[in-house]
Write a protein that holds these residues in place. Sequence first.
Motif, short mmCIF file in Angstrom:
data_model
loop_
_atom_site.label_atom_id
_atom_site.label_comp_id
_atom_site.label_asym_id
_atom_site.label_seq_id
_atom_site.Cartn_x
_atom_site.Cartn_y
_atom_site.Cartn_z
N LEU A 20 46.27 -43.81 -53.60
CA LEU A 20 44.84 -43.55 -53.85
C LEU A 20 44.61 -42.99 -55.25
O LEU A 20 43.56 -43.22 -55.86
N ILE A 21 45.57 -42.25 -55.77
CA ILE A 21 45.38 -41.63 -57.08
C ILE A 21 46.26 -42.26 -58.17
O ILE A 21 46.41 -41.72 -59.25
N GLY A 22 46.85 -43.43 -57.82
CA GLY A 22 47.57 -44.19 -58.84
C GLY A 22 48.99 -43.73 -59.13
O GLY A 22 49.57 -44.10 -60.14
N LEU A 23 49.56 -42.95 -58.23
CA LEU A 23 50.95 -42.51 -58.44
C LEU A 23 51.95 -43.58 -58.00
O LEU A 23 53.03 -43.69 -58.56
N ALA A 24 51.57 -44.36 -56.98
CA ALA A 24 52.51 -45.38 -56.47
C ALA A 24 51.75 -46.62 -56.02
O ALA A 24 50.54 -46.58 -55.76
N ASP A 25 52.49 -47.76 -55.93
CA ASP A 25 51.89 -49.02 -55.48
C ASP A 25 51.95 -49.15 -53.96
O ASP A 25 51.11 -49.80 -53.35
N ARG A 26 52.97 -48.55 -53.38
CA ARG A 26 53.16 -48.60 -51.93
C ARG A 26 53.71 -47.24 -51.48
O ARG A 26 54.26 -46.48 -52.27
N ILE A 27 53.59 -46.99 -50.16
CA ILE A 27 54.26 -45.81 -49.59
C ILE A 27 55.18 -46.28 -48.46
O ILE A 27 54.94 -47.34 -47.86
N VAL A 28 56.21 -45.51 -48.20
CA VAL A 28 57.01 -45.69 -46.98
C VAL A 28 56.82 -44.39 -46.22
O VAL A 28 57.24 -43.33 -46.67
N VAL A 30 56.81 -55.57 -62.18
CA VAL A 30 58.22 -55.93 -62.02
C VAL A 30 58.93 -54.92 -61.10
O VAL A 30 59.68 -55.30 -60.21
N THR A 31 58.66 -53.65 -61.33
CA THR A 31 59.30 -52.61 -60.51
C THR A 31 58.22 -51.75 -59.86
O THR A 31 57.77 -50.76 -60.44
N PRO A 32 57.80 -52.13 -58.64
CA PRO A 32 56.76 -51.34 -57.98
C PRO A 32 57.23 -49.91 -57.69
O PRO A 32 58.42 -49.67 -57.47
N LYS A 33 56.27 -49.00 -57.71
CA LYS A 33 56.59 -47.60 -57.40
C LYS A 33 56.31 -47.35 -55.92
O LYS A 33 55.24 -47.70 -55.41
N ILE A 34 57.27 -46.72 -55.26
CA ILE A 34 57.18 -46.46 -53.82
C ILE A 34 57.24 -44.95 -53.60
O ILE A 34 58.26 -44.32 -53.90
N ALA A 35 56.17 -44.37 -53.08
CA ALA A 35 56.17 -42.94 -52.80
C ALA A 35 56.58 -42.71 -51.35
O ALA A 35 56.16 -43.45 -50.45
N THR A 36 57.41 -41.69 -51.12
CA THR A 36 57.91 -41.45 -49.77
C THR A 36 58.55 -40.08 -49.63
O THR A 36 58.98 -39.48 -50.61
N LYS A 37 58.60 -39.62 -48.36
CA LYS A 37 59.32 -38.40 -48.01
C LYS A 37 60.76 -38.79 -47.65
O LYS A 37 61.58 -37.95 -47.37
N TYR A 38 61.03 -40.10 -47.60
CA TYR A 38 62.32 -40.63 -47.14
C TYR A 38 62.97 -41.49 -48.22
O TYR A 38 63.08 -42.73 -48.07
N ALA A 79 57.11 -40.87 -30.20
CA ALA A 79 57.31 -42.23 -30.71
C ALA A 79 56.33 -42.54 -31.85
O ALA A 79 55.15 -42.19 -31.79
N CYS A 80 56.84 -43.17 -32.88
CA CYS A 80 56.03 -43.60 -34.02
C CYS A 80 56.86 -44.64 -34.77
O CYS A 80 57.88 -45.09 -34.25
N HIS A 81 56.43 -45.06 -35.95
CA HIS A 81 57.30 -45.95 -36.72
C HIS A 81 57.17 -45.67 -38.21
O HIS A 81 56.20 -45.07 -38.66
N LEU A 82 58.19 -46.10 -38.94
CA LEU A 82 58.17 -46.00 -40.40
C LEU A 82 57.64 -47.33 -40.91
O LEU A 82 58.06 -48.40 -40.45
N ALA A 83 56.72 -47.25 -41.87
CA ALA A 83 56.13 -48.49 -42.36
C ALA A 83 55.90 -48.44 -43.87
O ALA A 83 55.83 -47.37 -44.47
N VAL A 84 55.79 -49.64 -44.44
CA VAL A 84 55.35 -49.77 -45.83
C VAL A 84 53.83 -49.95 -45.77
O VAL A 84 53.33 -50.79 -45.02
N ALA A 85 53.10 -49.15 -46.52
CA ALA A 85 51.64 -49.26 -46.52
C ALA A 85 51.12 -49.17 -47.95
O ALA A 85 51.85 -48.79 -48.87
N GLY A 86 49.86 -49.55 -48.10
CA GLY A 86 49.24 -49.49 -49.42
C GLY A 86 47.77 -49.79 -49.32
O GLY A 86 47.21 -49.90 -48.22
N ILE A 87 47.14 -49.96 -50.48
CA ILE A 87 45.70 -50.23 -50.50
C ILE A 87 45.47 -51.66 -50.04
O ILE A 87 46.14 -52.59 -50.51
#
Length: 204
Positions: A144-152, A107-115, A91-99
């Motif tokens: 952390l290295i400026g590739l995305a604003d958020r992760i999923v 205007v268009t945030p970048k979202i890094a993800t495996k999904y 059990a776990c969950h998928l979440a939006v996370a960031g700094i």
Amino acid sequence: MLTIAMPKGRIFEEALQLLRAAGFPLPLEFAQSRKLILTSEEAQLTFILAKPMDVPTYVEHGVCDVGIAGKDVLLEEQKDVYEVLDLKISACHLAVAGISGQTLDVVTPKIATKYPKVAAAYYRDKGEQVEIIKLNGSIELAPLIGLADRIVDIVSTGRTLQENGLVEFEKVSEITSRMIVNRASYYMKGPKIQEMVERLKEIV
Ligand code: PRP
């Protein structure tokens, strides 16, 4: 004989315990083995140990009758298979996370993800325009290295986020491992598969 695809590692170990508890006599050495194909004549089961994202592919193509895969993988891969049972393991969950404290002022945030499909659907449903950046692992690096604003990404204990100075902003979906079945096998090997489902249901 039933052929079962599942990911190596923790899901395999937990699934082995579940199957043993359900009365399938599986050798203890299975968990330690590096073999990718393991057969138990006694239990009439063959295990194919795959990469998590590939499990639904093996089952859809019918080279495995059954698969055990996380709901995250099923949501992303959207393969043509039957999902027959929630095994309630891993059990776990998928979440939006960031700094922590970082607001989204672009205007268009970048979202890094495996999904990428799951993330795109999530933001589409919210009516938010984003750019999805597909990565294959260590997703927490992206903000952390400026590739995305958020992760999923998957959050299990929360340690990876915490130790990298990230926080969870939104929950996307609860995740557990599911049993999936090939459509043809479901009919051709119906009684055997049904028996496995019933025995596992009692344990779950
Ligand atoms: C997963 C996930 C997170 C981590 C979460 O990564 O992508 O990075 O586990 O676990 P935690 O909340 O208990 O810290 P995984 O180990 O599958 O490796 P990956 O970086 O290759 O995705």
